[in-house]
Design a protein around this motif. Structure first.
Motif, PDB file in Angstrom:
ATOM      1  N   GLY A 223       0.781  -1.235   0.000  1.00  0.00           N
ATOM      2  CA  GLY A 223       0.000   0.000   0.000  1.00  0.00           C
ATOM      3  C   GLY A 223       0.812   1.284   0.000  1.00  0.00           C
ATOM      4  O   GLY A 223       0.257   2.365   0.159  1.00  0.00           O
ATOM      5  N   ALA A 224       2.135   1.190  -0.205  1.00  0.00           N
ATOM      6  CA  ALA A 224       2.965   2.401  -0.256  1.00  0.00           C
ATOM      7  C   ALA A 224       2.534   3.298  -1.411  1.00  0.00           C
ATOM      8  O   ALA A 224       2.637   4.518  -1.338  1.00  0.00           O
ATOM      9  CB  ALA A 224       4.437   2.033  -0.417  1.00  0.00           C
ATOM     10  N   ARG A 226      -0.304   4.146  -2.590  1.00  0.00           N
ATOM     11  CA  ARG A 226      -1.699   4.558  -2.686  1.00  0.00           C
ATOM     12  C   ARG A 226      -1.835   5.989  -3.197  1.00  0.00           C
ATOM     13  O   ARG A 226      -1.061   6.873  -2.851  1.00  0.00           O
ATOM     14  CB  ARG A 226      -2.472   4.307  -1.397  1.00  0.00           C
ATOM     15  CG  ARG A 226      -1.919   4.877  -0.158  1.00  0.00           C
ATOM     16  CD  ARG A 226      -2.551   4.129   1.033  1.00  0.00           C
ATOM     17  NE  ARG A 226      -2.325   4.861   2.269  1.00  0.00           N
ATOM     18  CZ  ARG A 226      -1.178   4.807   2.940  1.00  0.00           C
ATOM     19  NH1 ARG A 226      -0.179   4.074   2.488  1.00  0.00           N
ATOM     20  NH2 ARG A 226      -1.034   5.514   4.039  1.00  0.00           N
ATOM     21  N   VAL A 227      -2.813   6.153  -4.067  1.00  0.00           N
ATOM     22  CA  VAL A 227      -3.113   7.435  -4.689  1.00  0.00           C
ATOM     23  C   VAL A 227      -4.618   7.641  -4.576  1.00  0.00           C
ATOM     24  O   VAL A 227      -5.363   6.677  -4.394  1.00  0.00           O
ATOM     25  CB  VAL A 227      -2.691   7.459  -6.182  1.00  0.00           C
ATOM     26  CG1 VAL A 227      -1.177   7.448  -6.307  1.00  0.00           C
ATOM     27  CG2 VAL A 227      -3.287   6.296  -6.959  1.00  0.00           C
ATOM     28  N   SER A 228      -5.023   8.879  -4.644  1.00  0.00           N
ATOM     29  CA  SER A 228      -6.446   9.152  -4.561  1.00  0.00           C
ATOM     30  C   SER A 228      -6.954   9.496  -5.959  1.00  0.00           C
ATOM     31  O   SER A 228      -6.455  10.412  -6.598  1.00  0.00           O
ATOM     32  CB  SER A 228      -6.688  10.298  -3.579  1.00  0.00           C
ATOM     33  OG  SER A 228      -8.067  10.571  -3.525  1.00  0.00           O
ATOM     34  N   THR A 233      -9.277   5.707  -2.638  1.00  0.00           N
ATOM     35  CA  THR A 233      -7.876   5.326  -2.550  1.00  0.00           C
ATOM     36  C   THR A 233      -7.630   4.116  -3.434  1.00  0.00           C
ATOM     37  O   THR A 233      -8.359   3.129  -3.369  1.00  0.00           O
ATOM     38  CB  THR A 233      -7.492   5.013  -1.095  1.00  0.00           C
ATOM     39  OG1 THR A 233      -7.581   6.228  -0.347  1.00  0.00           O
ATOM     40  CG2 THR A 233      -6.066   4.480  -0.999  1.00  0.00           C
ATOM     41  N   PHE A 235      -4.444   1.528  -5.236  1.00  0.00           N
ATOM     42  CA  PHE A 235      -3.044   1.126  -5.209  1.00  0.00           C
ATOM     43  C   PHE A 235      -2.541   1.182  -6.657  1.00  0.00           C
ATOM     44  O   PHE A 235      -3.018   0.425  -7.506  1.00  0.00           O
ATOM     45  CB  PHE A 235      -2.894  -0.305  -4.685  1.00  0.00           C
ATOM     46  CG  PHE A 235      -3.151  -0.467  -3.203  1.00  0.00           C
ATOM     47  CD1 PHE A 235      -3.537   0.602  -2.409  1.00  0.00           C
ATOM     48  CD2 PHE A 235      -2.973  -1.700  -2.600  1.00  0.00           C
ATOM     49  CE1 PHE A 235      -3.768   0.448  -1.042  1.00  0.00           C
ATOM     50  CE2 PHE A 235      -3.198  -1.872  -1.238  1.00  0.00           C
ATOM     51  CZ  PHE A 235      -3.597  -0.798  -0.462  1.00  0.00           C
ATOM     52  N   LEU A 252      -1.806  15.531  -3.591  1.00  0.00           N
ATOM     53  CA  LEU A 252      -1.486  14.411  -2.720  1.00  0.00           C
ATOM     54  C   LEU A 252      -0.403  13.527  -3.346  1.00  0.00           C
ATOM     55  O   LEU A 252       0.553  13.125  -2.679  1.00  0.00           O
ATOM     56  CB  LEU A 252      -2.751  13.580  -2.453  1.00  0.00           C
ATOM     57  CG  LEU A 252      -2.548  12.374  -1.556  1.00  0.00           C
ATOM     58  CD1 LEU A 252      -2.397  12.798  -0.106  1.00  0.00           C
ATOM     59  CD2 LEU A 252      -3.712  11.390  -1.690  1.00  0.00           C
TER      60      LEU A 252
ATOM     61  N   PRO B 238      -3.418  -5.084   2.620  1.00  0.00           N
ATOM     62  CA  PRO B 238      -3.621  -4.392   3.902  1.00  0.00           C
ATOM     63  C   PRO B 238      -4.936  -3.619   3.947  1.00  0.00           C
ATOM     64  O   PRO B 238      -5.314  -2.967   2.976  1.00  0.00           O
ATOM     65  CB  PRO B 238      -2.431  -3.429   3.965  1.00  0.00           C
ATOM     66  CG  PRO B 238      -2.044  -3.197   2.541  1.00  0.00           C
ATOM     67  CD  PRO B 238      -2.381  -4.446   1.793  1.00  0.00           C
ATOM     68  N   PHE B 240      -7.140  -0.525   5.522  1.00  0.00           N
ATOM     69  CA  PHE B 240      -6.971   0.784   6.160  1.00  0.00           C
ATOM     70  C   PHE B 240      -8.262   1.104   6.906  1.00  0.00           C
ATOM     71  O   PHE B 240      -9.266   0.432   6.737  1.00  0.00           O
ATOM     72  CB  PHE B 240      -6.635   1.845   5.098  1.00  0.00           C
ATOM     73  CG  PHE B 240      -5.219   1.741   4.599  1.00  0.00           C
ATOM     74  CD1 PHE B 240      -4.196   2.428   5.228  1.00  0.00           C
ATOM     75  CD2 PHE B 240      -4.901   0.936   3.510  1.00  0.00           C
ATOM     76  CE1 PHE B 240      -2.878   2.309   4.783  1.00  0.00           C
ATOM     77  CE2 PHE B 240      -3.593   0.810   3.066  1.00  0.00           C
ATOM     78  CZ  PHE B 240      -2.574   1.507   3.701  1.00  0.00           C
ATOM     79  N   ASN B 247      -3.885   9.022   3.895  1.00  0.00           N
ATOM     80  CA  ASN B 247      -2.873   9.029   2.832  1.00  0.00           C
ATOM     81  C   ASN B 247      -1.790  10.076   3.081  1.00  0.00           C
ATOM     82  O   ASN B 247      -0.954  10.321   2.225  1.00  0.00           O
ATOM     83  CB  ASN B 247      -3.534   9.264   1.473  1.00  0.00           C
ATOM     84  CG  ASN B 247      -4.379   8.066   1.057  1.00  0.00           C
ATOM     85  OD1 ASN B 247      -4.157   6.943   1.528  1.00  0.00           O
ATOM     86  ND2 ASN B 247      -5.355   8.285   0.204  1.00  0.00           N
ATOM     87  N   SER B 253       0.885   1.256   6.151  1.00  0.00           N
ATOM     88  CA  SER B 253       0.271  -0.009   6.538  1.00  0.00           C
ATOM     89  C   SER B 253       1.356  -0.755   7.325  1.00  0.00           C
ATOM     90  O   SER B 253       2.542  -0.537   7.082  1.00  0.00           O
ATOM     91  CB  SER B 253      -0.138  -0.824   5.307  1.00  0.00           C
ATOM     92  OG  SER B 253       1.009  -1.368   4.679  1.00  0.00           O
ATOM     93  N   GLU B 256       3.698  -2.406   4.954  1.00  0.00           N
ATOM     94  CA  GLU B 256       4.764  -1.594   4.352  1.00  0.00           C
ATOM     95  C   GLU B 256       5.888  -1.352   5.360  1.00  0.00           C
ATOM     96  O   GLU B 256       7.071  -1.539   5.051  1.00  0.00           O
ATOM     97  CB  GLU B 256       4.234  -0.248   3.845  1.00  0.00           C
ATOM     98  CG  GLU B 256       5.368   0.562   3.198  1.00  0.00           C
ATOM     99  CD  GLU B 256       5.016   2.004   2.844  1.00  0.00           C
ATOM    100  OE1 GLU B 256       3.850   2.406   2.994  1.00  0.00           O
ATOM    101  OE2 GLU B 256       5.935   2.729   2.426  1.00  0.00           O
TER     102      GLU B 256
END
Lengths: 278, 463
Positions: A223-224, A226-228, A233, A235, A252, B238, B240, B247, B253, B256
């Motif tokens: 999940g590093a 993640r973008v909106s 959200t 991945f 963001l 994961p 959330f 974010n 997570s 991570e």
């Protein structure tokens, strides 16, 4: 091990590497990426695929020396090898006959645009590619893009080649001459993709971008990345990397890209002290 | 006699010292301690401890060997049922399994079965000759997807039955959660790799960097000559909280945070190139084993204040008792009956604080635990710069989505027969977290072994 069979210097800090990875090459499609790890102590680096050759079993990647790991990869010679090379990852580009398509590549972003433009052209689209760079000597893959497109338009910030300005000026040039554009792909630095999207949103031209956030595993596990997108959200590694650029939260995305900047600079400084070995 | 000798405590690194290093916390029994502890075992005729073990390890038999100082013999007995004893001895929740059934536990303390298992397995690693018996090849090929606890246990048993086993692993190293999730200080990675090395000696082939669902698929594996497939891809997605601010920079997570630290060795940055950043004030959301691992890792990376934030009370915490105690000894704080509602950032988009709500316990819910009820108007702010979300993981969809004909439940877990672990697709079996949802290493290993037995029967029926 995944051997480098060809190395080509494309610009002062940009190299092209053709790498033996037959299983990846058998499945790779435009828009997908690979994750590479040079050696035991290296990071896992996501890199978009510039080309794939199923017969030779190779994947071509293009990398710019911007940080610690990319600097080390940049120094790899023909015959040397990556310890790990995993892919193809991410969702492939939706190739259809749309009509007239503009493919925008900025800087290093020209590399991932290449297979997309080629596939769109093969699918019967009229492909106009807009290529941008700071100056003529930094413009990469011009011949390849010419072959993959019906027409190319070049924009350089200093005016040393083509139109003086940004890729948005190149796009304006295409639109202003009355070209009816059905869809746009825009790949490059975040700030460039955001500028293109800000430009095309009021015009109502669908714009697909390819995001390159921080990643670790590339399979949806951490999940590093993640973008909106449209307030949801996502991945980027498994839901993307391509998204509708008009729905991306660019502030963001740019913020998140900066999270490890200090560490990156520390590592790069160390590399420069030690003369390129670790 | 036996009752008079107290259970031997596990020697551990000093809490203050270990909170700043990544060396293993539990140091292991000495030879003398192991023998004395083993002598406490009553050698019951009808050993209940075995019924508490998901893989039915021959517990009294191996303990007898330890008491006789035949440590290599003890390891051999362990391996009849368990291919990865050095791992299980460290991470199994023995207090809820074998040790909870021990007769000595009724009036006093149960035999320290897990510690003895670890002792025997470690002894063998040091002193054993590492030879394995070759078996007659069956001529059948099995593909295993995922080199975590389920896949490795399945691989070991199938190889012992003579089948040619290939394990496809997405990451660059085998081990799954044993490598990326469980920290070095609880399960040294060298031990995991040595156990995997033993499987390779049995003839198991492990292919890393293979993302099934992308580079190949279950159907393609079957077309390419595999007679059966086992899916053990785990819970690699994961969850959330779904609260504002998740974010922001500084929110990880647990996957991570732990992957950067364990798998990529971020704790040795910059010698290892993958960074992991931890602030001064860390909040860990959740109270399971993964949350404890995250909290203890944050301390070791230099955080000044680390809190576990959990909306129920200490009683309901899903973490093993020992893990929570270790965390507390090291200085992790517990903010219980508390739950975050929003994370706030500074002008650069980095975490600076969190709004939480206080809870009280109400009526028992479906899980039998008293359900937490928010106290309205109890909002308060806490200052944090790092948030680690450890509220659980779901099934990773890469394999399941690319496999037509595979029945899933509504959460996305694979539906498998509880007895045979056969899926809706002929020749395809599944087990571990991908079937049950996130659980423990030993349950996944138990499922892997069960599947191996049923795959063996399936392959024999096909002859």
């Amino acid at each position: 091990m995944y051997r480098v069979v060809k190395r080509r210097q494309l610009a002062p800090s940009i190299v092209l590497l053709e790498v033996e990875a037959p299983a990846v090459a058998a499945k790779a499609e435009p828009g997908q990426f690979v994750i590479v790890r040079m050696d035991e102590k290296s990071e896992r680096i996501p890199l978009t695929v510039m080309d794939f050759n199923r017969e030779k079993g190779t994947i071509t990647i293009v990398i710019q020396d911007v940080g610690y790991s990319s600097a080390l990869i940049n120094q790899m010679e023909e015959g040397s090898a990556f310890l790990d090379f995993v892919g193809p990852l991410g969702v492939k580009t939706e190739i259809e006959k749309y009509g007239t398509v503009v493919c925008i590549g900025g800087g290093l972003g020209i590399a991932p645009v290449h297979p997309i433009a080629r596939a769109l052209k093969e699918a019967g689209n009229k492909v106009i590619s807009v290529l941008g760079s700071r100056s003529a000597d930094l413009l990469i893959l011009e011949d390849e893009m010419r072959a993959a497109s019906d027409e190319i338009v070049v924009a350089t910030n200093d005016g040393s080649m083509g139109i003086q300005g940004f890729v948005t000026d190149g796009l304006a040039h295409v639109l202003n001459r009355g070209e009816k554009v059905d869809i746009i792909w825009a790949i490059g630095p975040m700030i460039m993709m955001k500028a293109v999207c800000d430009y095309t949103r009021p015009l109502g031209i669908k714009t697909i971008v390819s995001l390159n956030p921080v990643m670790v595993d590339g399979t949806g596990m951490c999940g590093a990345c993640r973008v909106s997108v449209g307030d949801e959200t996502k991945f980027a590694c498994v839901d993307g990397p391509e998204f509708d650029g008009h729905l991306v939260d660019w502030e963001l995305a740019m913020q998140r890209l900066a999270y490890f900047k200090d560490e990156e600079n520390r590592a790069k400084a160390r590399l420069e002290c030690e003369g390129g070995h670790h | 006699m036996a009752l008079k000798v107290p259970r031997h405590e596990m020697p551990c690194q000093d809490a203050q010292e270990r909170a700043h290093n990544f060396d293993e916390v539990a140091l292991g029994y000495t030879r003398e301690m192991a023998v004395e502890e083993a002598q406490r075992c009553l050698q019951c005729k009808n050993p209940l401890c075995r019924t508490g073990c998901p893989v039915e390890v021959l517990i009294p038999d191996f303990i007898k060997k330890v008491s006789e100082e035949d440590f290599l013999g003890a390891a051999e007995v362990l391996k009849v049922k368990n291919s990865l004893p050095a791992i299980c001895g460290r991470v199994c929740p023995q207090e809820n399994q074998c040790e909870s059934k021990c007769i000595l536990g009724i009036k006093g303390e149960p035999v320290a079965i897990g510690r003895l298992e670890r002792f025997a397995a470690d002894y063998e690693m040091k002193h054993g000759d590492g030879t394995v018996e070759k078996v007659q090849p069956s001529g059948k090929k099995v593909a295993i997807i995922g080199a975590g606890p389920a896949g490795l246990a399945c691989a070991g048993d199938l190889a012992k039955a003579g089948h040619a086993v290939t394990v496809f692993e997405a990451l660059h190293v085998a081990g799954g959660v044993l490598m990326y999730g469980i920290p070095q200080f609880r399960l040294p990675k060298e031990i995991v790799q040595r156990e995997i090395g033993n499987l390779e000696k049995l003839g198991v082939e492990i292919l890393t960097n293979q993302v099934v669902g992308k580079v190949t698929s279950v159907d393609e594996l079957m077309e390419n000559g595999y007679d059966a497939v086992f899916i053990g891809t785990g819970a690699g997605l994961p969850y959330f909280m779904g609260i504002p601010g998740e974010n922001l920079n500084g929110v990880y997570s647990a996957n991570e945070f732990l992957t950067r630290t364990n798998l990529m060795k971020g704790y040795k940055f910059p010698e290892y190139a993958t960074p992991v950043k931890v602030g001064k004030k860390v909040a860990v959301l959740g109270a399971g084993n993964v949350a404890m691992d995250g909290a203890r890792t944050a301390l070791r990376l230099g955080a000044e204040e680390v809190s576990i934030i959990y909306r129920r009370s200490r009683e309901e915490m899903p973490a093993r008792k020992e893990e929570a105690e270790h965390a507390e000894e090291e200085g992790v704080q517990f903010r219980l009956l508390t739950n975050p509602v929003a994370i706030h950032g500074d002008e650069r988009g980095w975490v600076k604080s969190m709004t939480c709500l206080r809870y009280e316990l109400g009526e028992p819910d479906a899980s039998g635990r008293r359900s937490p009820v928010a106290i309205s108007g109890s909002e308060f702010e806490i200052e944090v710069d790092t948030v680690i979300v450890a509220i659980g993981q779901g099934p990773n969809p890469l394999v399941t989505k690319s496999t037509p004909g595979l029945e899933l439940n509504k959460r996305g877990n694979i539906v498998a027969d509880p007895e045979t672990l056969a899926t809706s697709k002929p020749g395809v079996f599944a087990g571990g977290d991908i079937v049950t949802g996130a659980a423990t290493v030993i349950l996944a290993m138990g499922a892997g072994k069960k599947a191996a037995a049923s795959i063996d029967a399936y392959l024999k029926s096909k002859n």
